[in-house]
Design a protein around this motif. Sequence first.
Motif, PDB file in Angstrom:
ATOM      1  N   UNK A 117     107.925  51.467 114.878  1.00  0.00           N
ATOM      2  CA  UNK A 117     107.485  50.174 115.393  1.00  0.00           C
ATOM      3  C   UNK A 117     108.689  49.284 115.671  1.00  0.00           C
ATOM      4  N   UNK A 118     109.650  49.275 114.760  1.00  0.00           N
ATOM      5  CA  UNK A 118     110.835  48.432 114.919  1.00  0.00           C
ATOM      6  C   UNK A 118     111.670  48.893 116.109  1.00  0.00           C
ATOM      7  N   UNK A 119     111.826  50.190 116.274  1.00  0.00           N
ATOM      8  CA  UNK A 119     112.599  50.708 117.397  1.00  0.00           C
ATOM      9  C   UNK A 119     111.925  50.336 118.712  1.00  0.00           C
ATOM     10  N   UNK A 120     110.611  50.399 118.734  1.00  0.00           N
ATOM     11  CA  UNK A 120     109.868  50.035 119.934  1.00  0.00           C
ATOM     12  C   UNK A 120     110.035  48.548 120.237  1.00  0.00           C
ATOM     13  N   UNK A 157     113.933  44.389 109.004  1.00  0.00           N
ATOM     14  CA  UNK A 157     112.745  44.593 109.819  1.00  0.00           C
ATOM     15  C   UNK A 157     111.593  43.808 109.186  1.00  0.00           C
ATOM     16  N   UNK A 158     110.902  43.007 109.979  1.00  0.00           N
ATOM     17  CA  UNK A 158     109.714  42.303 109.507  1.00  0.00           C
ATOM     18  C   UNK A 158     108.513  43.067 110.051  1.00  0.00           C
ATOM     19  N   UNK A 208      92.896  41.264 110.929  1.00  0.00           N
ATOM     20  CA  UNK A 208      93.107  39.883 111.325  1.00  0.00           C
ATOM     21  C   UNK A 208      93.935  39.827 112.607  1.00  0.00           C
ATOM     22  N   UNK A 209      93.461  39.123 113.624  1.00  0.00           N
ATOM     23  CA  UNK A 209      94.248  38.960 114.847  1.00  0.00           C
ATOM     24  C   UNK A 209      95.463  38.051 114.603  1.00  0.00           C
ATOM     25  N   UNK A 210      96.497  38.243 115.395  1.00  0.00           N
ATOM     26  CA  UNK A 210      97.729  37.464 115.274  1.00  0.00           C
ATOM     27  C   UNK A 210      97.448  35.968 115.408  1.00  0.00           C
ATOM     28  N   UNK A 211      96.614  35.596 116.363  1.00  0.00           N
ATOM     29  CA  UNK A 211      96.314  34.188 116.585  1.00  0.00           C
ATOM     30  C   UNK A 211      95.672  33.517 115.387  1.00  0.00           C
ATOM     31  N   UNK A 261     107.248  36.370 117.981  1.00  0.00           N
ATOM     32  CA  UNK A 261     108.703  36.581 117.924  1.00  0.00           C
ATOM     33  C   UNK A 261     109.076  37.232 116.595  1.00  0.00           C
ATOM     34  N   UNK A 262     108.507  36.742 115.525  1.00  0.00           N
ATOM     35  CA  UNK A 262     108.776  37.301 114.202  1.00  0.00           C
ATOM     36  C   UNK A 262     108.236  38.717 114.095  1.00  0.00           C
ATOM     37  N   UNK A 263     107.009  38.902 114.539  1.00  0.00           N
ATOM     38  CA  UNK A 263     106.332  40.198 114.445  1.00  0.00           C
ATOM     39  C   UNK A 263     107.020  41.284 115.269  1.00  0.00           C
ATOM     40  N   UNK A 264     107.586  40.906 116.413  1.00  0.00           N
ATOM     41  CA  UNK A 264     108.196  41.881 117.309  1.00  0.00           C
ATOM     42  C   UNK A 264     109.684  42.092 117.075  1.00  0.00           C
TER      43      UNK A 264
END
Length: 82
Positions: A76-79, A4-5, A16-19, A34-37
């Motif tokens: 979070x990972x399950x979601x 899990x990342x 900090x925003x993802x962008x 993609x990595x975050x989700x």
Amino acid sequence: MPIIVDIDVMLAKRKMPVGVLAERIGITAANLSVLKNGRAKAIRFATLAALCEELDCQPGDLRWHDDEVPPAARDTAAHART
């Protein structure tokens, strides 16, 4: 996937925003998403190193083996998998 990342926690701590993170480490926001989700099948060591440098953390702060995942990250990972 058993690894899990978990970037969300570090992003929240750094406010900090993802962008912004994507721009600072030199990848697209879409690829970071993609990595975050949890949809990434791999991560380059250079990307992991850039994440750690920008977020001032260690690789172990960003990734977990499914057996070691803290409950909040597991939720979070399950979601992310659904």
